[in-house]
Design an enzyme around this catalytic site. Structure first.
Site, short mmCIF file in Angstrom:
data_model
loop_
_atom_site.label_atom_id
_atom_site.label_comp_id
_atom_site.label_asym_id
_atom_site.label_seq_id
_atom_site.Cartn_x
_atom_site.Cartn_y
_atom_site.Cartn_z
CE LYS A 78 36.12 36.87 37.54
NZ LYS A 78 37.36 36.06 37.52
CB SER A 153 36.33 32.50 36.40
OG SER A 153 37.30 33.41 36.88
CB SER A 177 40.17 33.36 35.73
OG SER A 177 39.67 32.11 36.13
#
Lengths: 482, 469
Positions: A78, A153, A177
């Site tokens: 990420k 997210s 997330s």
């Protein structure tokens, strides 16, 4: 054979048996990344670095030298996690060109285990969002149906794993997330216990809630990833030195006498009927195989959302204050003095959702409001923890939906912030309590959208999640074959 | 008649090897931005790790001034934007400081007084801003250096007391070895809070003067600010609660910001750091490692070595001097004599050379004093030797040997020299005989000059007396 579609543990065996080299695999992977570009799952790739690592692993293998347990396997990170020499943008205009000067501990552990980092995943800006629509680099599409959001997210991470761009991706989970996007994309997402994985090098959103975890296509893959990631880090004082068990040993396909806690708050009126049906069906399978259910009451489950928005925004406001245009990141071009420099750089650099959280956070911390909001939220947090502690005296694991509904359409909730925030109602309480939890697929709705089931365990007992999750995975797989 | 009410916030940098929350060196005067890392430059994702030594030093300081040490204390974030603060928050302590209470005894004009402390807490220093004509530069070397803030109660009633308190604190911190306390390098800094009120009336509104970096600045700032406040009050004006800057050049204070635009620091516990928990055993271990402090040493010097109270106080004011005194005593066991020499000649030399340390080893100092004490050299040669070995730390015995500086105690030789001076100066002899005894000094001086100061002065005096008559 489509090697890219294998699970991590399967490709691991193929690489070990030298059926395929890491270099071949990595090349296939980059081909796939190019083919799936329209999903917008990745912000950047690191092909050169990846091929170098792949060749190194192949070389070691050919000489029968010892290699790590993730040797040669393509993995995605990420974009809020630092890797020296790569851009770490947090999907923000502010850090559009920020180059990391050091590598996060979690990534270093993967590299040390031989993993090949192929790219950095798109995400909601600074991990604030539940749909991956707040990214400066554009929305990410759900590979199951590209009209739908992948969740957030860690939307890029989930979308990439679901579309076979890598065998696992790291995400971060502050209020859901990792789990929410895993649920929306039909993959497995684990949020480990707070303190299980080092946060050093992970750009902080809310320090007391953030946790790094893997997104994978199978439960076993998740266990392998956590085995590598877990452990105390001298660079993170909040990381724990609690003993790390052998997670693979927990996978024994036996749920006899397993006590499954189900709180009445889990099945409320707002719960989508198809989600309810799939979760209930899964619980039935477990019971048929010897597990028992225990009825629970978690009265503070819903208020956790308010607690979450106070604590996470307060910490975020402080954590994001360092993005001031002085040292790195975006600096406004024209400014009259230092205050103007701060003001313009931040106004131009941050997106709306980030600004909303910063304002909310500064408000709850400000003098005169601190006790009414922040302190009260911390008190309620203690109550929530206590309720979970008491619940786990009566059961081994909790089962609930990951989200009340499957994925929604892109744009559907982007102007309804409250509806967006409510998406996290089942995931947020877990972060507030610091517990480990995993989202795994348990079926699809009539439109073919994946439905996620959430397994919640006591502190540092990820093993019981892997045990239960792998059983469910196998049982549901078996049903398909019938 | 207005009375001053003063409280001091003293910041002292701890001389740990590394910074408070990262492994960077804690070192003054290095090339800018050579001691920094992702943590102390506030890079995204970096996390602080507490330096245990900083905690130990802060506890040492607390124990040396009789604080109560909290077994549980918490770091909080003090949030504000400034270019010297890379994270845009300073890691500090607010609600649960490491040390609370405590006191410091001071003496001004022979009057003793106890100044009570509110607390001592641990925090990190900000970076250093360097202002140039073309802009402002940031040196991150200082960012994250451990700092203790010592907050006094408003017990101080004059500029003299404030300076005495500050000097005493400095002495204590130097004694326990936790800080260099060099005001010119900023390792000891002071904020002054001051208000005026009349006896029996409620306290007045205070103003704060920030970052005073010398004893003199503290003295002058207080004197000026008290006068300014008094004039305002006498004009019937109200004092505005504000932060004021003291200008060393003009000697005046200037308004920086008022309470209205005071910052809201939005303190909250730092979620990256776990609370500091220390055991009673650990605190006691630190307590037992504290050195003999000034008060204890002064008492010993009076009772065991027979020094006067005044001398004992002067010798023990700074640990380095007291240590030096004790070291010299090992080789020259004449306490009164060594004490006089240190308080007189050595202090004079330190003032003249503006040095903070005694730049002669105790061994060599003892050699000079022993030679002087035994009559091997005279006082003027002893002084000359002090000059020669200062900085160089050469062996004084060797200098005496090489330069032939031994005192002339040879009566016959001296007699001949003095007789020659008498013969050459009949006029002066006549004056003495006419009753002008002051002229005697002329002969002594001439005799010393003729022997380059090496003549035994006592012998010269006797001989001049004898030979002139």
């Amino acid at each position: 054979m489509d090697y890219l579609k294998l699970n991590l543990w399967e490709i691991k065996e193929k690489l070990e048996s030298k059926e395929i080299t890491s270099e071949e695999l990595v090349k296939l992977c980059f081909q796939r990344i190019k083919e799936t570009k329209e999903l917008n799952a990745l912000i950047s790739t690191c092909e050169e670095m990846a091929l170098k690592q792949a060749k190194l692993i192949d070389e070691k293998r050919s000489k029968n030298e010892k290699v790590g347990i993730l040797a040669g396997i393509p993995i995605i990170i990420k974009d809020n996690i630092n890797i020296e020499g790569t851009k770490t943008t947090c999907a923000s205009k502010f850090l559009e060109n920020y180059q990391s000067i050091y590598t996060a501990t979690c990534v270093q552990k993967l590299i040390d285990a031989g993993a090949v980092i192929v790219g950095k995943a798109n995400m909601d800006e600074f991990a604030m969002g539940s749909s991956n629509e707040t990214s400066y680099f554009g929305v990410v599409h759900n590979p199951v149906d590209t009209d739908y959001v992948p969740g957030g997210s860690s939307g890029g991470s989930a979308s990439a794993v679901a579309s076979y761009q890598g065998f696992s991706a790291l995400g971060t989970d502050t209020g859901g997330s990792i789990r929410e996007p895993a649920s929306f994309c039909g993959v497995v997402g684990l949020k480990p216990t707070y303190g299980r994985v080092s946060r050093y090098g992970v750009v902080a959103f809310a320090s007391s809630l953030d946790q790094v975890g893997p997104i994978t296509r199978s439960v076993k893959d998740s266990a392998i990833m956590l085995q590598v990631l877990a452990g105390r880090d001298e660079n993170d004082m909040t990381s724990s030195n609690t003993e790390i068990p052998n997670y693979l040993k927990a996978i024994d396909f036996d749920v006899k006498n397993l006590k499954i806690g189900i709180a009445k708050q889990f099945f409320n009126d707002q719960l989508n009927s198809e989600v309810k049906e799939k979760i209930s069906h899964t619980i039935d399978i477990l019971v048929k195989n010897g597990a028992q259910t225990v009825d629970l009451d978690l009265p503070s489950f819903a208020p956790a959302l308010s607690v979450y928005y106070i604590i996470s925004s307060a910490e975020a406001a402080s954590n994001l204050a360092r993005f001031d245009g002085v040292k790195y990141g975006r600096r406004a071009e024209k400014f009259s003095d230092i205050v103007d420099l701060y003001f313009k750089s931040r106004t131009q650099g941050f997106g709306k959702e980030v600004k909303r959280r910063i304002m909310l956070g500064n408000y709850v911390l400000s003098s005169g409001y601190f006790d009414a909001y922040y302190n009260k939220a911390k008190k309620v947090q203690k109550v929530i923890k206590k309720e979970f502690d008491d619940a786990f005296k009566k059961c081994d694991i909790l089962i609930c939906p990951t989200t009340a509904n499957p994925a929604f359409k892109i744009g559907e909730k982007s102007n309804d912030h409250l509806a967006m925030y409510l998406t996290d109602i089942f995931t947020v309480p877990i972060n507030i309590a610091g517990l480990p939890a995993m989202s795994m697929p348990c079926g699809k709705n009539k439109d073919g959208l994946p439905i996620g089931l959430q397994l919640v365990a006591p502190m540092f007992n990820e093993s019981v999640i892997f045990k239960t999750g792998s059983f469910i995975e196998k049982a549901l797989e078996g049903e398909k074959d019938v | 008649m207005y009375k001053m009410v003063i409280g001091l916030e003293v910041h002292s940098e701890l001389k740990t090897k590394t910074k408070c929350f990262c492994g960077c060196k804690n070192e003054f005067g290095s090339i800018p931005n050579t001691h920094c890392c992702p943590v102390c430059t506030g890079m995204p994702g970096a996390l602080p790790v507490l330096n245990q030594k900083a905690v130990e030093y802060a506890i040492r300081a607390g124990l040396a001034v009789n604080c109560r040490i909290n077994e549980y204390s918490v770091f909080e974030r003090k949030n504000y934007f400034y270019p010297d603060l890379p994270k845009a928050y300073q890691i500090s302590q607010l609600e649960y400081p490491l040390c609370v209470g405590g006191e410091v005894e001071i003496e001004t004009n022979g009057v003793k007084k106890t100044i009570h402390l509110d607390r001592i807490h641990l925090e990190e220093d900000a970076c250093k801003l360097i202002h140039k004509d073309y802009g402002t530069l940031v040196d991150y070397n200082r960012g994250g250096v451990p700092l203790i803030e010592i907050v006094s109660k408003p017990d101080i009633a004059s500029a003299e007391e404030a300076v005495a308190y500050l000097k005493k604190l400095r002495s204590i911190l130097l004694y326990i070895g936790v800080s260099d306390c060099k005001m010119q390098e900023g390792s000891l800094r002071c904020d002054v809070n001051l208000s005026l009120h009349k006896e029996g009336e409620p306290l007045g509104t205070r103003t704060e003067m920030k970052n005073l970096n010398s004893f003199r600045a503290v003295q002058r700032a207080i004197e000026y600010e008290a006068k300014r406040q008094q004039e305002e009050l006498e004009k019937g004006n109200k004092i505005i609660q504000e932060t004021r800057r003291f200008d060393d050049v003009t000697g005046k204070t200037y308004s920086m910001r008022t309470k209205e635009d005071a910052q809201d620091y939005r303190y909250f516990p730092d979620p990256d750091l776990i609370p500091i928990e220390v055991t009673k055993e650990y605190i006691e271990e630190i307590r037992s490692s504290l050195p003999r402090m000034a008060k204890q040493r002064a008492e010993e010097y009076i009772s065991k070595l027979g020094l006067t109270e005044k001398d004992a106080m002067l010798l023990t004011e700074e640990r380095s001097v007291a240590d030096y005194f004790e070291e010299v005593l090992k080789d020259c066991n004449n306490p009164k004599f060594v004490c006089n020499w240190i308080l007189g000649e050595v202090f004079k030399k330190m003032n003249a050379t503006e040095s903070e340390d005694i730049k002669v080893s105790a061994k060599n100092m003892a050699k000079i004093l022993n030679m002087y004490n035994s009559g091997e050299i005279g006082q003027s040669v002893a002084r000359k030797l002090l000059d020669e070995v200062w900085d160089t730390d050469k062996d004084p015995a060797q200098i005496v040997e090489e330069q032939g500086l031994k005192q002339i105690n040879d009566e016959k030789g001296l007699e001949a020299i003095i007789q020659k001076i008498i013969d050459d100066n009949p006029k002066a002899v006549a004056e003495i005989k006419a009753g002008n005894q002051k002229i005697m000094a002329f002969f002594v001086g001439q005799a010393m000059k003729a022997t380059s100061g090496k003549a035994n002065p006592k012998m010269v005096n006797e001989l001049v007396n004898k030979l002139v008559k």
